[in-house]
Design a protein around this motif. Structure first.
Motif, PDB file in Angstrom:
ATOM      1  N   GLY A 155       0.825  -1.212   0.000  1.00 39.54           N
ATOM      2  CA  GLY A 155       0.000   0.000   0.000  1.00 39.54           C
ATOM      3  C   GLY A 155       0.858   1.260   0.000  1.00 39.54           C
ATOM      4  N   GLY A 156       1.927   1.231   0.772  1.00 40.59           N
ATOM      5  CA  GLY A 156       2.813   2.388   0.852  1.00 40.59           C
ATOM      6  C   GLY A 156       3.497   2.674  -0.474  1.00 40.59           C
TER       7      GLY A 156
ATOM      8  N   LEU B 225       2.533   1.822  -3.411  1.00 43.86           N
ATOM      9  CA  LEU B 225       1.557   2.268  -4.412  1.00 43.86           C
ATOM     10  C   LEU B 225       1.297   3.762  -4.285  1.00 43.86           C
ATOM     11  CD1 LEU B 225      -0.978  -0.690  -4.515  1.00 43.86           C
ATOM     12  CD2 LEU B 225       0.377   0.204  -6.426  1.00 43.86           C
ATOM     13  N   VAL B 226       1.124   4.215  -3.060  1.00 43.89           N
ATOM     14  CA  VAL B 226       0.884   5.647  -2.854  1.00 43.89           C
ATOM     15  C   VAL B 226       2.051   6.480  -3.390  1.00 43.89           C
ATOM     16  CG1 VAL B 226       0.908   7.378  -1.029  1.00 43.89           C
ATOM     17  CG2 VAL B 226      -0.773   5.556  -0.985  1.00 43.89           C
ATOM     18  N   ALA B 227       3.261   6.015  -3.136  1.00 48.51           N
ATOM     19  CA  ALA B 227       4.431   6.752  -3.630  1.00 48.51           C
ATOM     20  C   ALA B 227       4.403   6.804  -5.154  1.00 48.51           C
ATOM     21  CB  ALA B 227       5.713   6.084  -3.138  1.00 48.51           C
ATOM     22  N   ALA B 228       4.086   5.675  -5.788  1.00 51.78           N
ATOM     23  CA  ALA B 228       4.050   5.635  -7.253  1.00 51.78           C
ATOM     24  C   ALA B 228       2.942   6.536  -7.790  1.00 51.78           C
ATOM     25  CB  ALA B 228       3.841   4.192  -7.732  1.00 51.78           C
ATOM     26  N   LEU B 229       1.796   6.521  -7.131  1.00 55.01           N
ATOM     27  CA  LEU B 229       0.653   7.312  -7.608  1.00 55.01           C
ATOM     28  C   LEU B 229       0.927   8.808  -7.482  1.00 55.01           C
ATOM     29  CD1 LEU B 229      -2.102   5.044  -6.049  1.00 55.01           C
ATOM     30  CD2 LEU B 229      -1.748   5.426  -8.502  1.00 55.01           C
TER      31      LEU B 229
ATOM     32  N   ALA C  58      -4.631  -0.139   3.172  1.00 53.50           N
ATOM     33  CA  ALA C  58      -5.069   1.218   3.547  1.00 53.50           C
ATOM     34  C   ALA C  58      -4.122   1.811   4.596  1.00 53.50           C
ATOM     35  CB  ALA C  58      -6.494   1.164   4.087  1.00 53.50           C
ATOM     36  N   THR C  59      -3.720   0.991   5.555  1.00 52.21           N
ATOM     37  CA  THR C  59      -2.807   1.454   6.607  1.00 52.21           C
ATOM     38  C   THR C  59      -1.480   1.914   6.019  1.00 52.21           C
ATOM     39  OG1 THR C  59      -3.819  -0.103   8.146  1.00 52.21           O
ATOM     40  CG2 THR C  59      -1.650   0.748   8.734  1.00 52.21           C
ATOM     41  N   GLY C  60      -0.908   1.070   5.160  1.00 54.95           N
ATOM     42  CA  GLY C  60       0.371   1.424   4.533  1.00 54.95           C
ATOM     43  C   GLY C  60       0.247   2.685   3.693  1.00 54.95           C
TER      44      GLY C  60
END
Ligand code: BES
Ligand code: MN
Ligand code: ZN
Length: 499
Positions: A91-92, A94-98, A128-130
């Motif tokens: 999750g973490g 993915l957020v960085a990539a997005l 979601a947490t990550g």
């Protein structure tokens, strides 16, 4: 960034993320995307080196057949090896990539995976947490950043067949993340904003959650004989403080509490044994241990943990001045033991000596864990991946190490032994505050142990190497990590709460 859980549905905009398992095995969602795009998934796989490993991502831009700006194939690896923490990392990342790609919205499809011991709800909650942990940013003082340089991701939707289950699993984790953010903010603030009185005030905010707060000033501490802590703060214009935070959540209100003690040096210049200028700004996070104790107490209170817990933080500013303590000064600690202060930069142990003693005298805890950015030597020994663990109790050691593995906040046990203890004997007082050139993190821990009363299980976590990260990590962006909040929350949940 907002996180939402919803029933499976192909997105109408933004990025769409599906999982691919080890060996390029498609999840059901990936197979559906393959169909919708008339084979774009397998064509992309064949054109790439992507294998489906846990830290891999493959991006297909503007895929035909989907109303998505991009389709991200996220490597899920081998489901049997994916624990909760691994999904947080996914999750973490993915957020960085997005955010890197400039996406404002994204949908990720989650499903139950054969061979995994996590339910789809747990998987969704961990992703979601990550995602939340990684989206953290301390940018309140950046008034001129161009909007196009700010993180873009505003909404992450996680789809699964039972969104309610995900919400239920996420709720407690979401609260822990809030507490991690509180800690990261406190640790990130500069020392002109966070000093003993203001940090005590921040801790006092926990009263809203039902935590009982007590703040001692210099006058009260003097009465208690806290000469070790007060000596460190005596060169500063800022008044030293000692804060206790009590959470009584156990069925038996009289049950012995677990106790957490934090080093809270809001700025460490080194004092008269002054530090070199280069890098001294890092010493704004020398209150990291106390920041973690505040976040931890907040996390326990927010979820009404069935435990009696006490947090004690010793707050001082270590400054050189005409009133500062000098090398060679001898101070008397609250325990009655005297200390020859040979180096005023070995101040954390002086603060903890009195905070630990105070905690034991007042609360007779069933166990005590202290956290401190205590020594540069622990960074030499362990680098920045593990915190140093020193303890007088093998059982507590096992529990802490296990909680560390479960949260990704790793600990490595270091030794304590009489031969190290002898290195801090002083001819002038009961002890001196530095050992020799070698084993600096160990002699610091030995010093603390001299303030642990017989029969009290105790652990000291030297978090100097893990409190601030110079690089982005899966669930921790560069900067304040809040290492210890999740670890100790987990420890309490596993081993110290009423069942
Ligand atoms: N706060 C420092 C330790 C530290 C160093 C934390 C670097 C984070 C990053 C501590 O108070 C200190 O100055 N320790 C001295 C002890 C020495 C004088 C025995 C050290 O490690 O050099
Ligand atoms: Mn120091
Ligand atoms: Zn320090």
């Amino acid at each position: 960034m907002k996180v939402a859980f919803a029933k499976p549905e192909l997105p109408s905009q933004g990025a769409y993320i599906v999982g691919v398992l080890e060996g390029r095995k498609l999840t059901a969602a990936a197979a559906q995307a393959e169909k919708a795009t008339k084979g774009a998934v397998s064509r992309a796989l064949n054109a790439s080196r992507f294998k489906g490993g846990q830290d891999e991502q493959l991006i297909v831009l503007a895929p035909q057949g989907l109303d998505a700006s991009r389709l991200i194939l996220s490597g899920f690896g081998n489901p049997a090896k994916l624990d909760a923490f691994a999904f947080e990392a996914i999750g973490g990342r993915l957020v960085a990539a997005l955010n890197g790609a400039g996406e404002r919205e994204a949908t990720i499809a989650v499903e139950s995976l054969a061979g995994s011991n996590l339910t789809e709800g747990e998987i969704a909650a961990r992703i979601a947490t990550g995602a939340r942990l990684r989206s953290y940013r301390f940018d309140k003082y950046r008034t001129k950043e161009k909007p196009e340089h700010k993180p873009t991701l505003k909404k992450l939707t996680i789809t699964l067949s039972d969104p309610a289950a995900a919400k239920k699993a996420f709720d407690p984790l979401d609260k822990i993340v809030d507490s991690v953010i509180v800690t990261r903010n406190l640790v990130s603030e500069p020392a002109n904003i966070i000093y003993p009185a203001t940090l005590a005030k921040e801790a006092s905010e926990l009263a809203d959650l039902g935590v009982t707060i007590e703040v001692l000033g210099e006058k009260e501490m003097k009465k208690l004989g806290m000469g070790a802590l007060l000596g460190v703060g005596q060169g500063s214009d800022r008044e030293s403080q000692l804060v206790t935070m009590q959470w009584n959540g156990a069925a038996d209100a009289k049950a012995k509490p677990v106790c957490f003690v934090g080093k809270g040096v809001t700025f460490d210049t080194g004092g008269i044994s002054i530090k070199p200028a280069a890098g001294m700004e890092d010493m704004k996070w020398d209150m990291g241990g106390s920041g973690v104790v505040i976040g931890l107490m907040r996390a326990l209170a927010a979820r009404k943990a069935k435990v009696n817990a006490v947090g004690v933080i010793g707050l001082v500013e270590n400054m050189p001045s005409g009133t500062a303590q000098r090398p060679g000064d001898i101070v008397t600690s609250m325990s009655g033991q005297t200390i020859e202060v040979l180096n005023t930069d070995a101040e954390g142990r002086l603060v903890l000596a009195d905070a630990l003693w105070y905690a034991q005298e007042n609360f007779r805890p069933r166990m005590i864990v202290d956290l401190a950015t205590l020594t540069g030597a622990i960074m030499v020994a362990l680098g920045t991946e593990h915190a140093g663990l020193f303890t007088n109790d093998d059982d507590l050691s096992d529990k802490l190490v296990a909680a560390g593995k479960a949260t990704g906040e790793l600990l490595w046990r270091m030794p304590l032994a009489p031969a190290y203890d002898r290195l801090i004997d002083s001819p002038a007082a009961d002890m001196k505050n530095i050992g020799g050139r070698y084993g600096g993190s160990i002699t610091a821990a030995q010093f603390l142990q001299r303030f642990i009363q017989k029969g009290t299980p105790w652990a000291h976590l030297d978090i100097a190497g893990v409190t601030w990260s110079e690089k982005d990590r899966a669930t921790t962006p560069k900067g304040a990590t809040a290492f210890g909040v999740r670890l100790l929350e987990q420890l309490v949940a596993r081993d110290y709460e009423d069942k």
